[in-house]
Scaffold this motif. Sequence first.
Motif, PDB file in Angstrom:
ATOM      1  N   VAL A 123       0.841  -1.190   0.000  1.00 37.00           N
ATOM      2  CA  VAL A 123       0.000   0.000   0.000  1.00 37.00           C
ATOM      3  C   VAL A 123       0.887   1.254   0.000  1.00 37.00           C
ATOM      4  CG1 VAL A 123      -1.797   1.303   1.200  1.00 37.00           C
ATOM      5  CG2 VAL A 123      -1.822  -1.216   1.243  1.00 37.00           C
ATOM      6  N   THR A 124       0.542   2.180  -0.852  1.00 37.22           N
ATOM      7  CA  THR A 124       1.188   3.492  -0.857  1.00 37.22           C
ATOM      8  C   THR A 124       0.140   4.532  -0.514  1.00 37.22           C
ATOM      9  OG1 THR A 124       2.802   2.843  -2.536  1.00 37.22           O
ATOM     10  CG2 THR A 124       2.442   5.192  -2.223  1.00 37.22           C
ATOM     11  N   LEU A 125       0.445   5.339   0.477  1.00 36.59           N
ATOM     12  CA  LEU A 125      -0.454   6.389   0.942  1.00 36.59           C
ATOM     13  C   LEU A 125       0.167   7.742   0.603  1.00 36.59           C
ATOM     14  CD1 LEU A 125      -2.429   8.025   2.765  1.00 36.59           C
ATOM     15  CD2 LEU A 125      -1.131   7.187   4.729  1.00 36.59           C
ATOM     16  N   THR A 126      -0.592   8.598  -0.072  1.00 38.46           N
ATOM     17  CA  THR A 126      -0.150   9.956  -0.375  1.00 38.46           C
ATOM     18  C   THR A 126      -1.093  10.950   0.278  1.00 38.46           C
ATOM     19  OG1 THR A 126       0.783   9.276  -2.504  1.00 38.46           O
ATOM     20  CG2 THR A 126       0.358  11.628  -2.192  1.00 38.46           C
ATOM     21  N   GLY A 127      -0.537  11.771   1.151  1.00 45.02           N
ATOM     22  CA  GLY A 127      -1.315  12.812   1.808  1.00 45.02           C
ATOM     23  C   GLY A 127      -0.946  14.172   1.262  1.00 45.02           C
ATOM     24  N   TRP A 128      -1.944  15.051   1.091  1.00 41.82           N
ATOM     25  CA  TRP A 128      -1.651  16.368   0.530  1.00 41.82           C
ATOM     26  C   TRP A 128      -2.808  17.326   0.787  1.00 41.82           C
ATOM     27  CZ3 TRP A 128      -4.144  19.024  -3.584  1.00 41.82           C
ATOM     28  CH2 TRP A 128      -5.234  18.343  -4.139  1.00 41.82           C
ATOM     29  N   SER A 129      -2.543  18.589   0.559  1.00 47.05           N
ATOM     30  CA  SER A 129      -3.567  19.630   0.530  1.00 47.05           C
ATOM     31  C   SER A 129      -3.102  20.689  -0.458  1.00 47.05           C
ATOM     32  CB  SER A 129      -3.786  20.222   1.928  1.00 47.05           C
ATOM     33  OG  SER A 129      -2.568  20.618   2.515  1.00 47.05           O
ATOM     34  N   PRO A 130      -4.019  21.463  -1.020  1.00 45.60           N
ATOM     35  CA  PRO A 130      -3.656  22.389  -2.100  1.00 45.60           C
ATOM     36  C   PRO A 130      -2.618  23.434  -1.670  1.00 45.60           C
ATOM     37  CG  PRO A 130      -6.033  22.069  -2.058  1.00 45.60           C
ATOM     38  CD  PRO A 130      -5.489  21.420  -0.824  1.00 45.60           C
ATOM     39  N   PHE A 131      -1.662  23.663  -2.549  1.00 46.28           N
ATOM     40  CA  PHE A 131      -0.639  24.698  -2.352  1.00 46.28           C
ATOM     41  C   PHE A 131      -0.244  25.177  -3.740  1.00 46.28           C
ATOM     42  CE2 PHE A 131       3.526  26.494  -1.465  1.00 46.28           C
ATOM     43  CZ  PHE A 131       3.369  27.084  -0.216  1.00 46.28           C
ATOM     44  N   ILE A 132      -0.809  26.328  -4.110  1.00 46.73           N
ATOM     45  CA  ILE A 132      -0.630  26.835  -5.469  1.00 46.73           C
ATOM     46  C   ILE A 132      -0.151  28.280  -5.372  1.00 46.73           C
ATOM     47  CG2 ILE A 132      -1.733  27.190  -7.718  1.00 46.73           C
ATOM     48  CD1 ILE A 132      -4.003  25.274  -6.632  1.00 46.73           C
ATOM     49  N   PRO A 133       1.146  28.522  -5.470  1.00 48.63           N
ATOM     50  CA  PRO A 133       1.651  29.890  -5.371  1.00 48.63           C
ATOM     51  C   PRO A 133       0.901  30.838  -6.295  1.00 48.63           C
ATOM     52  CG  PRO A 133       3.466  28.357  -5.324  1.00 48.63           C
ATOM     53  CD  PRO A 133       2.231  27.539  -5.612  1.00 48.63           C
ATOM     54  N   THR A 134       0.658  32.035  -5.803  1.00 45.82           N
ATOM     55  CA  THR A 134      -0.107  33.140  -6.391  1.00 45.82           C
ATOM     56  C   THR A 134      -1.613  32.960  -6.184  1.00 45.82           C
ATOM     57  OG1 THR A 134      -0.497  32.388  -8.677  1.00 45.82           O
ATOM     58  CG2 THR A 134       1.644  33.402  -8.201  1.00 45.82           C
ATOM     59  N   ASN A 135      -2.071  31.755  -5.898  1.00 34.08           N
ATOM     60  CA  ASN A 135      -3.501  31.502  -5.691  1.00 34.08           C
ATOM     61  C   ASN A 135      -3.741  31.311  -4.192  1.00 34.08           C
ATOM     62  OD1 ASN A 135      -6.165  30.567  -5.641  1.00 34.08           O
ATOM     63  ND2 ASN A 135      -5.944  29.498  -7.585  1.00 34.08           N
ATOM     64  N   ALA A 136      -3.848  32.431  -3.482  1.00 32.31           N
ATOM     65  CA  ALA A 136      -3.935  32.378  -2.022  1.00 32.31           C
ATOM     66  C   ALA A 136      -5.210  31.710  -1.545  1.00 32.31           C
ATOM     67  CB  ALA A 136      -3.825  33.784  -1.446  1.00 32.31           C
ATOM     68  N   ASP A 137      -6.333  31.977  -2.201  1.00 33.19           N
ATOM     69  CA  ASP A 137      -7.600  31.440  -1.720  1.00 33.19           C
ATOM     70  C   ASP A 137      -7.650  29.923  -1.814  1.00 33.19           C
ATOM     71  OD1 ASP A 137      -8.317  34.010  -1.183  1.00 33.19           O
ATOM     72  OD2 ASP A 137      -9.855  34.170  -2.737  1.00 33.19           O
ATOM     73  N   ASN A 138      -7.251  29.369  -2.937  1.00 29.17           N
ATOM     74  CA  ASN A 138      -7.265  27.917  -3.080  1.00 29.17           C
ATOM     75  C   ASN A 138      -6.182  27.243  -2.241  1.00 29.17           C
ATOM     76  OD1 ASN A 138      -9.504  27.413  -4.695  1.00 29.17           O
ATOM     77  ND2 ASN A 138      -8.375  27.741  -6.599  1.00 29.17           N
ATOM     78  N   SER A 139      -5.226  28.026  -1.762  1.00 32.06           N
ATOM     79  CA  SER A 139      -4.197  27.488  -0.874  1.00 32.06           C
ATOM     80  C   SER A 139      -4.553  27.676   0.590  1.00 32.06           C
ATOM     81  CB  SER A 139      -2.850  28.168  -1.179  1.00 32.06           C
ATOM     82  OG  SER A 139      -2.468  27.965  -2.521  1.00 32.06           O
ATOM     83  N   SER A 140      -5.738  28.239   0.849  1.00 28.31           N
ATOM     84  CA  SER A 140      -6.185  28.493   2.227  1.00 28.31           C
ATOM     85  C   SER A 140      -7.414  27.672   2.584  1.00 28.31           C
ATOM     86  CB  SER A 140      -6.507  29.989   2.394  1.00 28.31           C
ATOM     87  OG  SER A 140      -5.398  30.799   2.095  1.00 28.31           O
ATOM     88  N   LEU A 141      -7.679  26.629   1.847  1.00 33.68           N
ATOM     89  CA  LEU A 141      -8.891  25.838   2.068  1.00 33.68           C
ATOM     90  C   LEU A 141      -8.744  24.916   3.279  1.00 33.68           C
ATOM     91  CD1 LEU A 141      -9.532  24.803  -1.650  1.00 33.68           C
ATOM     92  CD2 LEU A 141     -10.770  26.571  -0.359  1.00 33.68           C
ATOM     93  N   PRO A 142      -9.823  24.719   4.050  1.00 29.54           N
ATOM     94  CA  PRO A 142      -9.787  23.796   5.185  1.00 29.54           C
ATOM     95  C   PRO A 142     -10.004  22.357   4.733  1.00 29.54           C
ATOM     96  CG  PRO A 142     -11.928  24.843   5.080  1.00 29.54           C
ATOM     97  CD  PRO A 142     -11.123  25.431   3.957  1.00 29.54           C
ATOM     98  N   VAL A 143      -9.050  21.839   3.981  1.00 29.43           N
ATOM     99  CA  VAL A 143      -9.207  20.525   3.359  1.00 29.43           C
ATOM    100  C   VAL A 143      -7.880  19.772   3.363  1.00 29.43           C
ATOM    101  CG1 VAL A 143     -11.023  21.392   1.814  1.00 29.43           C
ATOM    102  CG2 VAL A 143      -8.653  21.313   1.009  1.00 29.43           C
ATOM    103  N   GLY A 144      -7.969  18.482   3.130  1.00 27.68           N
ATOM    104  CA  GLY A 144      -6.815  17.622   2.928  1.00 27.68           C
ATOM    105  C   GLY A 144      -7.287  16.316   2.336  1.00 27.68           C
ATOM    106  N   ALA A 145      -6.364  15.504   1.887  1.00 26.97           N
ATOM    107  CA  ALA A 145      -6.739  14.222   1.286  1.00 26.97           C
ATOM    108  C   ALA A 145      -5.661  13.183   1.548  1.00 26.97           C
ATOM    109  CB  ALA A 145      -6.959  14.380  -0.221  1.00 26.97           C
TER     110      ALA A 145
END
Length: 836
Positions: free
Chosen positions: A151-173
Motif C-alpha cells: 500500500v502506498t499512501l499519499t497525503g496532501w492539501s492544495p498549495f498553489i503559489p499566487t492563488n492564495a484562496d485555493n491554498s487556504s482551504l480547510p481541506v486535505g486528502a
Amino acid sequence: MAGERIYRQLMIRFFIANFIGTVVAFQAFAQHNYNQSYAGQNLSRVAFPIGGIGSGMLTLEGTGAISHMSIRHHPDMFNEPVMFAALFIKGKGAKVLEGPVPDWKKFGQRDDARGGEGTDHGLARFRSVRFAAKFPFGKVELADRDMPAKVTLTGWSPFIPTNADNSSLPVGALEYTITNSSDQTQNGVFSYNAENFVANHYYVAKNSISSITNGFVLEQDTTIKNPEDKGSFAIFTDEPNTTTDLCWFRGGWWDPLTMAWKKINSGDTKAVAAVAKDAPGASLYVPFSLKPKERKTIKVYFCWYVPYSSVRTGGKSDNSSDTTLVPTNKDQPSPYYMPWYAKRFKDIGEVIAYWKDNYTSLKANTQKFTNAFYNSTLPPEVLEAVAANLTILKSPTVMRQYDGRFWGWEGSNDHSGSCYGSCTHVYDYAQSMCHLFPSLECSMRETEYGEGLNSFGNQCFREALPIRPQAHGEPAADGQLGCIIRVYRDWRISGDDNWISKLYPKVKLSLDYCIKTFDPDHTGTTIEPHANTYDIVFWGADGMCTSIYLSALEAVVQMGSYLHENTDEYQTLLAKGKLAMETKLYNGKYFFQKVQWKGLHQPIDTGSYYYKAPEARVLLNKEGPNYQYGNGVLSDGVIGSWLARVCDLPDPVDENRVKSHLEAVYQYNFKTDLSNYSNPQRPTFALGNEGGLLLCSWPSHDQPSLPFVYSNEVWTGIEYEVASHLIFEGKVQEGLNIVRTTRKRYDGRVRNPFDEYECGHWYARAMSSYALLQALTGVTYDAVTKTLTVDSRVGDFTTFLSTNTGFGNVIYKNGKVALKVVYGKIDVQHIQVKKG
C-alpha cells in the motif's frame, strides 16, 4: 549423518537470522539522505502538516498515522484522535494501514503510564514502512509479509503559489493505492474509521454523526453562549459502492473500538443508520477485488468547518477603554477571530462541494508547483531546508482572518499560539510568503501601516487579533525599520505603483519616528536604547540594528526617488551612517556594539526590575547595562546587509567588511560538535554532539557577565540567514556546511524534520531558508521594470521562480537564460546576467 545435517541447517538459519538482524539494525540507524526517504529510527518524529493557510492543520506521521489535529484555531500538538484506515484481505484478516507505533509513544507521553488507553495503538499494523516528502505531498509506503498487498499512501492539501484562496482551504486528502502483490486474486475491504473527535461528550449541546454521499460528518453543535464549540469534520470517498456505519457500538469501557475492530477484522460492510446524538464513531467501507499485480487507488477526502473561535489577543485601543470587545462589522462580525474560510463558505456542505468539484484541478495545479520546485539542480540539502519550512504556512502558526488578511504567531505552543502579532522583527527573516503569495504578504504591510501605525509614526511590533488599533508601547527598532525594507521588496515583487504611492507617506512617517527615537542627533547609527528580536534593549550603536537602519534609509531613498519625492535628508544620513558603521563599529575583522548608557537622551531606569537587587546595581556600574553583546561576534551582526540582498536593494555597507564579518561568524560561531559547550539558556535546539551556529561568541574572552538573552542558543532562522548571506558573498561551501548541520539535527530521530522550532513549533523565523534559492542563483524578478536577473554562484543551474503572477523554472546554461512558465504568466521584457 542426520544429526549433522540438522546441525548444519540450524547453523545456516542462525547465520541468516543474524545477518537479517544486522541489516535491520543498520537500516534502523541509517542516516537520512537529504530529500530522500525516512525509515527506521528516522521515522520516529516525522509529522507532515496538511491543511490550508490559516485554516488549521492535521499531520500525516511517517508511519501513516494522523496526529496534531488542530482545526479549532489553536495548536493541539498532542491531539491524536482515533482515526485510521484499515485493510481487510479475505483469509488474512485486517491491519491498520500504518507502520509500527514509535517507541516514544509507548511511555512518557500524556497519560500513557495508563497503558495508552483511548488510542488505537494496540491494533495490528503493517511491519514495514517508509516515508518521503515532496512538499506538499507526503508519501508512506507500507508492506507486510503476512499481507498479500502493498500500500502506498499519499497525503496532501492544495498549495498553489499566487492563488492564495485555493491554498487556504480547510481541506486535505489521503490517497491509498493498494497493489495485489500475490499471484492470486484477492478480495478485501478498505475502511476508514474515526471516533467523533469533534464532539465534546460532556457538553450539553448536541453532537452527532451524519450521512453524506459515500461518507460521514462528525459534528458538534453549540449554544449561543459558546459559538466557538460549533464544528464539523467530513470524511468521504468518491467510491460509488461505499457503505457507512454511522454509529459504532455504544457501551462502556473500550466497547466502541472493540466492536468496530471486530467488524473491520471480519470484512463486514453492513451499513448502520445515524442516531440522534452521541454516536461514538463511524466507518466507511469500500469492498474491492484485485487480480494479481492489479492496483486500486481509493481517495479519502477530509474537510472541516469551524466558523468561530475564542481567540482574541492584543492590548486595548488608544481611543477606547474597551479591553474585551470591538463593534461588529461586515469585515469582522465577531469580537473574536473568525477564519477567512467562514466568509467564503456558509457551512460544511459548501466546503464538501467545492472540494469534490475542484479536486482534480487543485491537485493538478499543486503538482505543477511540486514539479517545478523539485525540477532543480540546486543542492538537495537546500531544497530540503526550503521545503521543510514551507510547512509553516500549513501550521497553526499562521492565521487568515475573516477579511482575508494574513496574521501570524511567532510559533505554536502545544495548545496555544506562541508570541502574538505577526511580530515584525521575527517576520523580518521570513522570505517565502512574499514570493509565493505576494497578496498575503502585502496584507501584512497594510496592517502594519494601517492599524499598526499611530499618528506619531510609532508602529506596534505586535498586531492585535482580530486586527484592530491598539495602544502603542515601546517600538522595536529592528522590526519597525525592517518593515520599511519589506515595503520596498513587496512593491518590486508586486509591481503595483498605486500600492507604494499610498503607503509611502506612512513609511516616511515611520522612518522619521525611528530617526527621532533611535538617532535624534543624526549620527547615522541606532545609538539610543532600542528594543530588538532578543527581547531586550541594546544601549549604544551596534552593527546589527544600524545595518537595518541604513538599509531602511536606502529603501526610502529608492522609493522616494521613484515617486519624485525629495530624499536629500535621508541620503545625507545614509552616507553619514555608512561611514560610522565602517569606522566606529568595525574592528578590522567584524562589526560590534559600542555599548553606551551615559550621555544619551534616554536615561537608564535603575529602579527597574533588572536592577533592584544590590548585586545587579554593582554589575551595572562595573559593566554597564545587562544583556548587551559589546565586542562579541554576533551572527546577526550585519543582518541589514542581508535584508538588502534578499530585498534586491543596494548594500549600504562595504561588501569587503561584510564578507569579513561573515567569515568571523563562521570561524567563531559555527560548531560541528557542542559536547564541550555550556548553554544555561534554552539548550535543546542543539546540544551534545550536535552542531549549530551560535547566536554570538566572544573570541577576545570579554563576554559580559550577563550577555544578551539567548546569546548561547542556536536558532535555525538565523542559521539560514547567515548561510545564505555567506553564499551571497561567494562562500558557498561554508553556507552549505551550516545548512547541512542544521538539517542533520532535524533528521526525524529526535526532532520532526518538518517542524523547526524556536519559541514554539513551526517557528516563522525559519522561513529565512527560502533566501538560499536566491543566494545560490541570484535569480530575481522585478515586476516594476519587468526584469529577470541572474547572478549565479554555482555555475549553470535550473531553479524555481515564483512571482506575483505565476511560477516556473529559470534555466541558466552557458551564459544564457531561459524561463519556463508552468502556471500563470510572467512578463519578462528584460534579462540581466550578472557575474556572481
